[in-house]
Enzyme design. Structure first.
Site, PDB file in Angstrom:
ATOM      1  N   SER A  82       0.823  -1.209   0.000  1.00 33.35           N
ATOM      2  CA  SER A  82       0.000   0.000   0.000  1.00 33.35           C
ATOM      3  C   SER A  82       0.859   1.263   0.000  1.00 33.35           C
ATOM      4  CB  SER A  82      -0.922   0.005   1.222  1.00 33.35           C
ATOM      5  OG  SER A  82      -0.177  -0.221   2.401  1.00 33.35           O
ATOM      6  N   ASN A 131      -1.789  -2.836  13.337  1.00 29.13           N
ATOM      7  CA  ASN A 131      -3.248  -2.657  13.309  1.00 29.13           C
ATOM      8  C   ASN A 131      -3.692  -1.442  14.121  1.00 29.13           C
ATOM      9  OD1 ASN A 131      -3.076  -4.955  11.851  1.00 29.13           O
ATOM     10  ND2 ASN A 131      -3.981  -6.315  13.396  1.00 29.13           N
ATOM     11  N   THR A 167     -40.345  26.912  -8.706  1.00 28.08           N
ATOM     12  CA  THR A 167     -40.622  25.554  -8.233  1.00 28.08           C
ATOM     13  C   THR A 167     -40.865  24.762  -9.517  1.00 28.08           C
ATOM     14  OG1 THR A 167     -43.011  25.861  -8.051  1.00 28.08           O
ATOM     15  CG2 THR A 167     -41.733  26.347  -6.080  1.00 28.08           C
ATOM     16  N   HIS A 168     -40.459  23.531  -9.539  1.00 25.91           N
ATOM     17  CA  HIS A 168     -40.540  22.697 -10.761  1.00 25.91           C
ATOM     18  C   HIS A 168     -39.793  23.349 -11.926  1.00 25.91           C
ATOM     19  CE1 HIS A 168     -43.932  20.592  -8.734  1.00 25.91           C
ATOM     20  NE2 HIS A 168     -44.204  21.820  -8.319  1.00 25.91           N
ATOM     21  N   SER A 210     -14.108  27.171 -26.529  1.00 21.16           N
ATOM     22  CA  SER A 210     -14.229  25.967 -27.351  1.00 21.16           C
ATOM     23  C   SER A 210     -13.166  26.021 -28.432  1.00 21.16           C
ATOM     24  CB  SER A 210     -15.619  25.925 -27.971  1.00 21.16           C
ATOM     25  OG  SER A 210     -15.577  25.261 -29.213  1.00 21.16           O
ATOM     26  N   LYS A 233     -17.918  30.661 -27.664  1.00 17.31           N
ATOM     27  CA  LYS A 233     -18.262  29.928 -26.448  1.00 17.31           C
ATOM     28  C   LYS A 233     -17.470  30.357 -25.211  1.00 17.31           C
ATOM     29  CE  LYS A 233     -20.061  26.277 -26.142  1.00 17.31           C
ATOM     30  NZ  LYS A 233     -21.155  25.338 -26.147  1.00 17.31           N
ATOM     31  N   ASN A 269     -17.529  28.370 -21.714  1.00 16.76           N
ATOM     32  CA  ASN A 269     -18.146  27.231 -21.039  1.00 16.76           C
ATOM     33  C   ASN A 269     -17.897  27.240 -19.530  1.00 16.76           C
ATOM     34  OD1 ASN A 269     -18.995  26.222 -23.543  1.00 16.76           O
ATOM     35  ND2 ASN A 269     -17.041  25.164 -23.846  1.00 16.76           N
ATOM     36  N   GLU A 289     -19.285  22.739 -13.990  1.00 17.57           N
ATOM     37  CA  GLU A 289     -19.677  21.408 -14.473  1.00 17.57           C
ATOM     38  C   GLU A 289     -18.837  20.314 -13.814  1.00 17.57           C
ATOM     39  OE1 GLU A 289     -20.662  21.537 -19.028  1.00 17.57           O
ATOM     40  OE2 GLU A 289     -19.226  23.096 -18.553  1.00 17.57           O
ATOM     41  N   TYR A 340      -8.940  -6.830  12.603  1.00 23.06           N
ATOM     42  CA  TYR A 340      -8.344  -6.334  11.364  1.00 23.06           C
ATOM     43  C   TYR A 340      -8.379  -7.394  10.268  1.00 23.06           C
ATOM     44  CZ  TYR A 340      -5.090  -4.595   7.904  1.00 23.06           C
ATOM     45  OH  TYR A 340      -4.542  -4.185   6.711  1.00 23.06           O
ATOM     46  N   GLN A 380      -7.074  -2.430   4.109  1.00 30.72           N
ATOM     47  CA  GLN A 380      -6.064  -1.603   3.456  1.00 30.72           C
ATOM     48  C   GLN A 380      -6.694  -0.778   2.328  1.00 30.72           C
ATOM     49  OE1 GLN A 380      -1.890  -2.990   3.025  1.00 30.72           O
ATOM     50  NE2 GLN A 380      -2.383  -3.094   0.860  1.00 30.72           N
ATOM     51  N   LYS A 419      -8.117   3.454   2.417  1.00 31.44           N
ATOM     52  CA  LYS A 419      -7.452   4.756   2.388  1.00 31.44           C
ATOM     53  C   LYS A 419      -7.685   5.561   1.117  1.00 31.44           C
ATOM     54  CE  LYS A 419      -4.463   2.819   5.532  1.00 31.44           C
ATOM     55  NZ  LYS A 419      -5.105   1.526   5.176  1.00 31.44           N
TER      56      LYS A 419
HETATM   57  N1  ARG Z   1      -1.035  -1.522   5.237  1.00 32.04           N
HETATM   58  C1  ARG Z   1      -1.985  -2.020   6.194  1.00 32.04           C
HETATM   59  C2  ARG Z   1      -3.283  -1.250   6.023  1.00 32.04           C
HETATM   60  O1  ARG Z   1      -3.240  -0.212   5.456  1.00 32.04           O
HETATM   61  C3  ARG Z   1      -1.458  -1.806   7.581  1.00 32.04           C
HETATM   62  C4  ARG Z   1      -1.963  -2.775   8.598  1.00 32.04           C
HETATM   63  C5  ARG Z   1      -1.444  -4.098   8.310  1.00 32.04           C
HETATM   64  N2  ARG Z   1      -1.647  -5.032   9.343  1.00 32.04           N
HETATM   65  C6  ARG Z   1      -1.496  -6.327   9.120  1.00 32.04           C
HETATM   66  N3  ARG Z   1      -1.659  -7.091  10.086  1.00 32.04           N
HETATM   67  N4  ARG Z   1      -1.227  -6.769   7.919  1.00 32.04           N
HETATM   68  O2  ARG Z   1      -4.315  -1.694   6.418  1.00 32.04           O
END
Ligand code: ARG
Length: 461
Positions: free
Chosen positions: A23, A110, A155-156, A277, A283, A285, A290, A317, A322, A325
């Site tokens: 990751s 974790n 309205t509408h 454009s 134009k 835009n 948008e 966990y 992972q 994120k």
């Molecule tokens: N890279 C992992 C995550 O983002 C970190 C935690 C990993 N823990 C494990 N026991 N593999 O979730």
């Protein structure tokens, strides 16, 4: 290359498998939070006599030096070390030697990753709130200038009753205010420390979680180690709050797009936020508006990703987590970007007061005024409504508006009509008189602006 967790293994994973499991390409965004968490953890280990002073000093200096490397963007990470936590630990050990290996005492990745993520969400929530406030200020400023500017209210998407332009803008102020309230409220749940939960069950070391909690500035700590490492509610809530913001911004953008079209002509979006454009020279835009409208899609997508990710996951966990994120990183970046662009766009927008004024004189949005006028003369409102409907139809047939009908014609239609009707039918009067609390009357809008300003001042204290 031996893994930091390699003791139990007799065979190394292949590179492409490492690549899949890593990751680091995205969680390097958490480097500062990770170092902050480690500094607090090391201090606690020392204060609880789990590591000695020289190891602590060594770790602390190494981490501080890593922090400046992060700021200078001098670090090179490797997928071999999977994620930001293991990469930083490896870099620390390279810097300070075997003491680096003591940092992870009484801690698991974790509770470490959960802590980093809480710190991130908490910091970013405050930044999003600040972005919202900038937009609110810009709207308030514009509203103050346009209390007596009148636009058709719909309205509408059909002309309904004229309203103060400030009133329309302030509706968005209050939506944003609720967004801000939701973010502030969510801090109650993101501002909680998971650190000390270990992998899932706590630790045999005599740690003191109050030290890390105070050191990291958390308001509270999780009281169940399983919950601490399993919870991603705070991340989901962040995406949910962002989705609501994006929904609001998309509605506002839609109006800006409509208003800036030839058909409406109420506003002009500044050149800085529009594009031309490549083929049609005339134009201009409304690209940015948008794009904001469009970007609501990816933010909703992130929310659904996270909800789906967490659905049915057993405690505690799981590596699935992972995947939590990127949706949050993307959401935070998107929502902050959209709020800034929106503020810039509102600071520079050109308001065509004349066009708005012309528009309210070329419709039947004063028909309610005529019905109210008759009702005030004693005609039951339902009957007045019917009568006015008939008058509107006559006007449509004659291709004129209610203000073009003469007094004689009105009196023939209803003998109760007097000369004061014309004053009552003017769009300005129609707006001006609606001073019920929260209404669009000029006085009511001025009171609303005061309330909005007070709200801003209070929330800044
Ligand atoms: N890279 C992992 C995550 O983002 C970190 C935690 C990993 N823990 C494990 N026991 N593999 O979730």
């Amino acid at each position: 290359m031996k893994k930091l967790w390699g003791g139990r293994f007799s065979k190394q994973p292949e590179e492409w498998v490492d690549e899949f499991g890593a990751s680091i390409s995205f969680d390097q965004q958490l480097a500062s939070q990770d170092i902050k968490g480690s500094l607090a953890h090391a201090k606690m280990l020392f204060q609880c006599k789990i590591i000695d002073e020289s190891a602590y000093e060594n770790i602390k200096n190494g981490l501080l030096s890593l922090q400046s490397d992060v700021e200078e963007e001098e670090l090179t990470y490797s997928v071999k070390y999977e994620d930001i936590h293991l990469n930083l630990e490896k870099l620390l050990t390279d810097k300070i030697g075997p003491d680096g290996g003591k940092l992870h005492t009484a801690r698991s990745r974790n509770d470490q990753v959960a802590t980093d993520f809480h710190l991130y969400v908490k910091e970013e929530t405050l930044l999003i709130i600040a972005h919202i406030e900038e937009l609110q200020k810009s709207l308030l400023h514009l509203a103050e200038e346009h209390v007596e500017t009148i636009i058709p209210g719909y309205t509408h998407l059909q002309r309904a009753q004229p309203v103060s332009f400030a009133h329309h803008l302030l509706a968005y102020f209050w939506m944003l205010d609720r967004d801000k309230g939701r973010l502030q409220d969510s801090l109650k749940r993101s501002d909680i420390m998971p650190l000390g939960a270990g992998a899932l069950a706590g630790t045999t070391f005599e740690i003191d979680r109050n030290i890390t909690m105070n050191e990291l500035g958390f308001r509270d700590k999780y009281l169940n180690s399983l919950d601490a490492v399993s919870d991603r509610d705070f991340a989901i809530e962040c995406c949910s709050n962002a989705s609501m913001i994006m929904m609001h911004l998309s509605r506002f953008c839609e109006e800006l797009i409509l208003w800036s079209s030839e058909e409406f002509g109420f506003i002009e979006i500044s050149d800085s936020f529009t594009t031309g454009s490549s083929m049609m020279p005339q134009k201009k835009n409304p690209d940015m508006a948008e794009l904001i409208r469009g970007k609501s899609g990816r933010v909703y997508g992130s929310l659904i990703s996270l909800l789906t990710l967490m659905k049915g996951l057993p405690l505690a966990y799981n590596k699935d987590m992972q995947e939590d994120k990127e949706p949050v990183f993307d959401t935070v970046k998107t929502v902050k970007g959209c709020l800034s662009i929106m503020t810039g766009m509102m600071n520079e927008v050109i308001i065509h007061v004349d066009k708005m004024n012309k528009a309210v004189h070329q419709d039947f949005s004063n028909a309610t005024e005529l019905a109210d006028y008759l009702a005030k003369k004693g005609i039951p409102f339902r009957e007045a409504h019917e009568l006015v409907g008939d008058m509107v139809l006559q006007c449509i047939q004659k291709e004129c508006y209610l203000l073009d009908v003469t007094l004689e014609e009105y009196q023939e239609w209803c003998p109760l009509v007097e000369n004061d009707l014309f004053e009552a039918l003017s769009p300005k009067t129609a707006v001006e008189r609606r001073n019920s609390e929260g209404g669009t009357g000029f006085e009511a809008v001025r009171q609303q602006i005061d309330a909005a300003q007070l709200k801003m001042a209070v929330s800044n204290n």
